[in-house]
Scaffold this motif. Structure first.
Motif, PDB file in Angstrom:
ATOM      1  N   GLY A 172      43.654  39.181  54.893  1.00 52.03           N
ATOM      2  CA  GLY A 172      43.951  40.070  53.242  1.00 52.03           C
ATOM      3  C   GLY A 172      42.146  39.858  53.188  1.00 52.03           C
ATOM      4  O   GLY A 172      41.211  40.935  51.594  1.00 52.03           O
ATOM      5  N   GLY A 173      41.701  38.283  52.974  1.00 54.47           N
ATOM      6  CA  GLY A 173      39.744  38.241  52.357  1.00 54.47           C
ATOM      7  C   GLY A 173      40.698  37.981  50.803  1.00 54.47           C
ATOM      8  O   GLY A 173      39.374  37.968  49.936  1.00 54.47           O
ATOM      9  N   VAL A 174      41.226  37.809  50.441  1.00 57.38           N
ATOM     10  CA  VAL A 174      41.320  37.043  49.084  1.00 57.38           C
ATOM     11  C   VAL A 174      41.345  35.557  48.814  1.00 57.38           C
ATOM     12  O   VAL A 174      42.213  35.103  49.480  1.00 57.38           O
ATOM     13  CB  VAL A 174      42.747  38.108  48.326  1.00 57.38           C
ATOM     14  CG1 VAL A 174      43.159  37.779  46.739  1.00 57.38           C
ATOM     15  CG2 VAL A 174      43.115  39.388  48.873  1.00 57.38           C
ATOM     16  N   ALA A 175      39.889  35.595  47.976  1.00 53.43           N
ATOM     17  CA  ALA A 175      40.221  33.168  47.669  1.00 53.43           C
ATOM     18  C   ALA A 175      41.219  33.343  46.984  1.00 53.43           C
ATOM     19  O   ALA A 175      41.383  33.452  45.499  1.00 53.43           O
ATOM     20  CB  ALA A 175      38.594  33.251  46.870  1.00 53.43           C
ATOM     21  N   ALA A 176      42.568  33.140  47.454  1.00 57.51           N
ATOM     22  CA  ALA A 176      43.934  33.057  46.226  1.00 57.51           C
ATOM     23  C   ALA A 176      43.609  31.314  45.310  1.00 57.51           C
ATOM     24  O   ALA A 176      43.892  31.886  43.815  1.00 57.51           O
ATOM     25  CB  ALA A 176      45.176  32.034  47.194  1.00 57.51           C
ATOM     26  N   ASP A 177      43.037  30.525  45.264  1.00 55.78           N
ATOM     27  CA  ASP A 177      43.124  29.487  44.159  1.00 55.78           C
ATOM     28  C   ASP A 177      41.598  30.449  43.637  1.00 55.78           C
ATOM     29  O   ASP A 177      42.425  30.134  42.025  1.00 55.78           O
ATOM     30  CB  ASP A 177      41.819  28.399  45.242  1.00 55.78           C
ATOM     31  CG  ASP A 177      42.801  27.383  46.269  1.00 55.78           C
ATOM     32  OD1 ASP A 177      43.880  27.722  45.956  1.00 55.78           O
ATOM     33  OD2 ASP A 177      41.754  27.146  46.936  1.00 55.78           O
ATOM     34  N   GLN A 178      40.371  31.268  43.615  1.00 59.16           N
ATOM     35  CA  GLN A 178      39.540  31.893  42.994  1.00 59.16           C
ATOM     36  C   GLN A 178      40.362  32.687  42.002  1.00 59.16           C
ATOM     37  O   GLN A 178      40.753  32.955  40.685  1.00 59.16           O
ATOM     38  CB  GLN A 178      38.519  32.340  43.188  1.00 59.16           C
ATOM     39  CG  GLN A 178      37.925  32.925  42.390  1.00 59.16           C
ATOM     40  CD  GLN A 178      36.135  32.837  43.215  1.00 59.16           C
ATOM     41  OE1 GLN A 178      36.397  33.928  44.242  1.00 59.16           O
ATOM     42  NE2 GLN A 178      35.139  33.813  42.046  1.00 59.16           N
ATOM     43  N   LEU A 179      41.318  32.980  42.586  1.00 58.13           N
ATOM     44  CA  LEU A 179      41.966  34.560  41.836  1.00 58.13           C
ATOM     45  C   LEU A 179      43.135  33.983  40.749  1.00 58.13           C
ATOM     46  O   LEU A 179      43.302  34.135  40.009  1.00 58.13           O
ATOM     47  CB  LEU A 179      42.685  35.660  43.218  1.00 58.13           C
ATOM     48  CG  LEU A 179      43.983  36.960  42.128  1.00 58.13           C
ATOM     49  CD1 LEU A 179      43.428  37.599  41.548  1.00 58.13           C
ATOM     50  CD2 LEU A 179      44.408  37.245  43.706  1.00 58.13           C
ATOM     51  N   ARG A 180      44.019  32.690  41.160  1.00 63.86           N
ATOM     52  CA  ARG A 180      45.079  31.915  40.344  1.00 63.86           C
ATOM     53  C   ARG A 180      44.012  31.520  39.314  1.00 63.86           C
ATOM     54  O   ARG A 180      44.742  31.305  37.843  1.00 63.86           O
ATOM     55  CB  ARG A 180      45.869  31.517  41.165  1.00 63.86           C
ATOM     56  CG  ARG A 180      46.627  30.253  40.549  1.00 63.86           C
ATOM     57  CD  ARG A 180      46.894  28.902  41.102  1.00 63.86           C
ATOM     58  NE  ARG A 180      48.160  29.724  42.218  1.00 63.86           N
ATOM     59  CZ  ARG A 180      47.763  29.706  43.768  1.00 63.86           C
ATOM     60  NH1 ARG A 180      47.107  28.487  44.311  1.00 63.86           N
ATOM     61  NH2 ARG A 180      48.249  30.402  44.928  1.00 63.86           N
ATOM     62  N   ALA A 181      42.743  31.530  39.910  1.00 60.76           N
ATOM     63  CA  ALA A 181      42.309  30.510  38.270  1.00 60.76           C
ATOM     64  C   ALA A 181      41.475  31.527  37.001  1.00 60.76           C
ATOM     65  O   ALA A 181      42.004  31.322  36.355  1.00 60.76           O
ATOM     66  CB  ALA A 181      40.745  29.497  38.394  1.00 60.76           C
ATOM     67  N   PHE A 182      41.711  32.546  37.653  1.00 60.48           N
ATOM     68  CA  PHE A 182      41.384  33.263  36.841  1.00 60.48           C
ATOM     69  C   PHE A 182      42.348  33.844  36.660  1.00 60.48           C
ATOM     70  O   PHE A 182      42.638  34.220  34.706  1.00 60.48           O
ATOM     71  CB  PHE A 182      40.841  35.014  37.837  1.00 60.48           C
ATOM     72  CG  PHE A 182      39.107  34.833  37.711  1.00 60.48           C
ATOM     73  CD1 PHE A 182      38.080  33.956  37.148  1.00 60.48           C
ATOM     74  CD2 PHE A 182      38.629  35.229  38.932  1.00 60.48           C
ATOM     75  CE1 PHE A 182      36.608  34.658  37.351  1.00 60.48           C
ATOM     76  CE2 PHE A 182      37.338  34.741  39.353  1.00 60.48           C
ATOM     77  CZ  PHE A 182      36.253  34.524  38.814  1.00 60.48           C
ATOM     78  N   ILE A 183      43.342  34.101  36.621  1.00 61.12           N
ATOM     79  CA  ILE A 183      45.173  34.651  36.061  1.00 61.12           C
ATOM     80  C   ILE A 183      44.709  33.786  35.036  1.00 61.12           C
ATOM     81  O   ILE A 183      45.447  33.952  34.113  1.00 61.12           O
ATOM     82  CB  ILE A 183      45.851  34.385  37.649  1.00 61.12           C
ATOM     83  CG1 ILE A 183      45.500  35.885  38.075  1.00 61.12           C
ATOM     84  CG2 ILE A 183      47.078  35.146  36.542  1.00 61.12           C
ATOM     85  CD1 ILE A 183      45.603  37.183  37.822  1.00 61.12           C
ATOM     86  N   GLU A 184      45.048  32.266  35.262  1.00 61.87           N
ATOM     87  CA  GLU A 184      45.402  31.299  34.560  1.00 61.87           C
ATOM     88  C   GLU A 184      44.461  31.639  33.559  1.00 61.87           C
ATOM     89  O   GLU A 184      45.315  31.208  32.374  1.00 61.87           O
ATOM     90  CB  GLU A 184      45.974  29.637  35.589  1.00 61.87           C
ATOM     91  CG  GLU A 184      46.430  29.980  36.333  1.00 61.87           C
ATOM     92  CD  GLU A 184      46.141  28.529  37.283  1.00 61.87           C
ATOM     93  OE1 GLU A 184      45.363  27.752  37.233  1.00 61.87           O
ATOM     94  OE2 GLU A 184      47.070  28.266  38.112  1.00 61.87           O
ATOM     95  N   ARG A 185      43.213  31.441  33.678  1.00 59.24           N
ATOM     96  CA  ARG A 185      42.364  31.505  32.389  1.00 59.24           C
ATOM     97  C   ARG A 185      42.189  32.691  31.168  1.00 59.24           C
ATOM     98  O   ARG A 185      42.653  32.819  30.501  1.00 59.24           O
ATOM     99  CB  ARG A 185      40.476  31.585  32.954  1.00 59.24           C
ATOM    100  CG  ARG A 185      40.441  30.156  33.142  1.00 59.24           C
ATOM    101  CD  ARG A 185      38.827  30.040  34.152  1.00 59.24           C
ATOM    102  NE  ARG A 185      37.847  30.863  33.382  1.00 59.24           N
ATOM    103  CZ  ARG A 185      36.455  31.416  33.476  1.00 59.24           C
ATOM    104  NH1 ARG A 185      36.301  31.755  35.296  1.00 59.24           N
ATOM    105  NH2 ARG A 185      36.088  32.649  32.626  1.00 59.24           N
ATOM    106  N   ILE A 186      43.327  33.531  32.197  1.00 64.11           N
ATOM    107  CA  ILE A 186      43.067  35.092  31.226  1.00 64.11           C
ATOM    108  C   ILE A 186      44.356  34.725  30.718  1.00 64.11           C
ATOM    109  O   ILE A 186      44.889  35.274  29.090  1.00 64.11           O
ATOM    110  CB  ILE A 186      43.459  36.082  32.092  1.00 64.11           C
ATOM    111  CG1 ILE A 186      41.376  36.919  32.823  1.00 64.11           C
ATOM    112  CG2 ILE A 186      43.958  37.556  31.344  1.00 64.11           C
ATOM    113  CD1 ILE A 186      42.510  38.333  33.444  1.00 64.11           C
ATOM    114  N   GLU A 187      45.283  34.416  31.048  1.00 63.02           N
ATOM    115  CA  GLU A 187      46.716  34.500  30.485  1.00 63.02           C
ATOM    116  C   GLU A 187      46.781  33.203  29.087  1.00 63.02           C
ATOM    117  O   GLU A 187      46.947  32.974  28.062  1.00 63.02           O
ATOM    118  CB  GLU A 187      47.694  32.923  31.468  1.00 63.02           C
ATOM    119  CG  GLU A 187      48.432  34.444  32.322  1.00 63.02           C
ATOM    120  CD  GLU A 187      49.470  33.373  33.864  1.00 63.02           C
ATOM    121  OE1 GLU A 187      49.934  34.631  34.448  1.00 63.02           O
ATOM    122  OE2 GLU A 187      49.331  32.672  34.005  1.00 63.02           O
TER     123      GLU A 187
END
Length: 88
Positions: free
Chosen positions: A5-20
């Protein structure tokens, strides 16, 4: 690294963790602010007025003056202002 699906999982996880982390910091700060208001109240200060003062201090002087002028105009129209000249 891309997932299906073209989602960069590591980058997405990093954003989510920063937001949390930031959300948790925001909660801690919010709790600290609440504690300061409680302390001020315990020392006899009116919290509602403190909040109003803080709100006013965030505004530029010309913004405050404009709001105060409009508020005074409205109060005069309703006969609620000391400057209403007895109308109402």
């Amino acid at each position: 690294m891309s997932d299906p699906g073209g989602v960069a999982a590591d980058q997405l996880r990093a954003f989510i963790e920063r937001i949390e982390r930031l959300e948790e910091e925001k909660k801690v700060i919010s709790d600290d602010i609440k504690d300061v208001y409680a302390e001020a109240k315990g020392n006899g200060f009116d919290v509602k007025i403190l909040r109003k003062v803080i709100s006013l201090r965030k505004k530029q002087p010309h913004e405050r003056e404009e709001e105060e002028a409009i508020l005074d105009l409205y109060l005069q129209a309703l006969g609620m202002s000391a400057y209403s000249g007895g109308n109402g």
